[in-house]
Design a protein around this motif. Structure first.
Motif, PDB file in Angstrom:
ATOM      1  N   GLN A  10       0.832  -1.205   0.000  1.00  0.00           N
ATOM      2  CA  GLN A  10       0.000   0.000   0.000  1.00  0.00           C
ATOM      3  C   GLN A  10       0.866   1.254   0.000  1.00  0.00           C
ATOM      4  OE1 GLN A  10      -2.239  -1.371   3.449  1.00  0.00           O
ATOM      5  NE2 GLN A  10      -4.132  -1.140   2.263  1.00  0.00           N
ATOM      6  N   GLU A  13       2.267   1.783  -3.417  1.00  0.00           N
ATOM      7  CA  GLU A  13       1.240   2.343  -4.313  1.00  0.00           C
ATOM      8  C   GLU A  13       1.055   3.834  -4.050  1.00  0.00           C
ATOM      9  OE1 GLU A  13      -1.485   2.986  -7.179  1.00  0.00           O
ATOM     10  OE2 GLU A  13      -0.324   1.146  -6.929  1.00  0.00           O
ATOM     11  N   TRP A  14       0.985   4.220  -2.796  1.00  0.00           N
ATOM     12  CA  TRP A  14       0.848   5.642  -2.465  1.00  0.00           C
ATOM     13  C   TRP A  14       2.071   6.425  -2.932  1.00  0.00           C
ATOM     14  CZ3 TRP A  14      -0.777   4.031   3.098  1.00  0.00           C
ATOM     15  CH2 TRP A  14      -2.105   3.589   3.084  1.00  0.00           C
ATOM     16  N   TRP A  16       3.881   5.658  -5.599  1.00  0.00           N
ATOM     17  CA  TRP A  16       3.736   5.812  -7.049  1.00  0.00           C
ATOM     18  C   TRP A  16       2.735   6.911  -7.392  1.00  0.00           C
ATOM     19  CZ3 TRP A  16       3.396  -0.168  -7.579  1.00  0.00           C
ATOM     20  CH2 TRP A  16       4.688  -0.693  -7.657  1.00  0.00           C
ATOM     21  N   GLN A  17       1.676   7.025  -6.603  1.00  0.00           N
ATOM     22  CA  GLN A  17       0.713   8.106  -6.829  1.00  0.00           C
ATOM     23  C   GLN A  17       1.377   9.465  -6.618  1.00  0.00           C
ATOM     24  OE1 GLN A  17      -2.652   7.276  -4.294  1.00  0.00           O
ATOM     25  NE2 GLN A  17      -3.122   5.365  -5.360  1.00  0.00           N
ATOM     26  N   ALA A  18       2.214   9.567  -5.599  1.00  0.00           N
ATOM     27  CA  ALA A  18       2.927  10.822  -5.349  1.00  0.00           C
ATOM     28  C   ALA A  18       3.910  11.123  -6.480  1.00  0.00           C
ATOM     29  CB  ALA A  18       3.647  10.761  -4.001  1.00  0.00           C
ATOM     30  N   ALA A  20       3.471  10.331  -9.574  1.00  0.00           N
ATOM     31  CA  ALA A  20       2.630  10.786 -10.681  1.00  0.00           C
ATOM     32  C   ALA A  20       2.233  12.242 -10.515  1.00  0.00           C
ATOM     33  CB  ALA A  20       1.382   9.908 -10.790  1.00  0.00           C
ATOM     34  N   ASN A  21       2.174  12.696  -9.263  1.00  0.00           N
ATOM     35  CA  ASN A  21       1.831  14.094  -8.987  1.00  0.00           C
ATOM     36  C   ASN A  21       3.069  14.973  -8.817  1.00  0.00           C
ATOM     37  OD1 ASN A  21      -0.987  13.699  -9.002  1.00  0.00           O
ATOM     38  ND2 ASN A  21      -0.905  12.880  -6.917  1.00  0.00           N
ATOM     39  N   ASP A  23       5.229  14.888  -6.582  1.00  0.00           N
ATOM     40  CA  ASP A  23       5.426  15.224  -5.167  1.00  0.00           C
ATOM     41  C   ASP A  23       6.472  14.253  -4.615  1.00  0.00           C
ATOM     42  OD1 ASP A  23       5.281  16.072  -2.577  1.00  0.00           O
ATOM     43  OD2 ASP A  23       3.090  15.999  -2.463  1.00  0.00           O
ATOM     44  N   ALA A  27       6.543  11.037  -2.072  1.00  0.00           N
ATOM     45  CA  ALA A  27       6.893   9.745  -2.663  1.00  0.00           C
ATOM     46  C   ALA A  27       8.005   9.088  -1.856  1.00  0.00           C
ATOM     47  CB  ALA A  27       7.309   9.919  -4.119  1.00  0.00           C
ATOM     48  N   GLU A  30       6.692   7.704   1.458  1.00  0.00           N
ATOM     49  CA  GLU A  30       5.879   6.501   1.292  1.00  0.00           C
ATOM     50  C   GLU A  30       6.725   5.290   0.915  1.00  0.00           C
ATOM     51  OE1 GLU A  30       2.924   6.055   2.261  1.00  0.00           O
ATOM     52  OE2 GLU A  30       2.228   8.109   2.492  1.00  0.00           O
TER      53      GLU A  30
END
Length: 82
Positions: A10, A13-14, A16-18, A20-21, A23, A27, A30
């Motif tokens: 998890q 994944e968070w 990777w989302q950061a 993508a943004n 940030d 990243a 996480e």
């Protein structure tokens, strides 16, 4: 009722989302937690190396890429990032 502790996957994944943004500090936080939760995760090591590289911490990035390769010698992205 107790809440479940987030898993390494998890946190990865968070992270990777950061990424993508764009940030990268979030990243890094996480994916570093993902490494703490699962030190044998080559994916988490590679991701943390990427975060370090994007933040200009190249020595730490190189160490993580090397660790990712040691954990998974077939992880092409770790060689490419290195």
């Amino acid at each position: 009722m107790a809440t479940a502790t987030p898993t390494a996957a998890q946190h990865l994944e968070w992270g990777w989302q950061a990424f993508a943004n764009a940030d990268y500090e979030v990243a890094l936080a996480e994916v570093a937690t993902a490494v703490e939760r699962d030190p044998a995760s080559a994916a988490a090591r590679e991701a943390r190396g990427s975060a370090y590289a994007l933040l200009g911490a190249f020595d730490q990035a190189l160490a993580d890429f090397d660790q990712a390769i040691e954990l998974d010698p077939l992880m092409a992205v770790a060689y490419a990032d290195r």
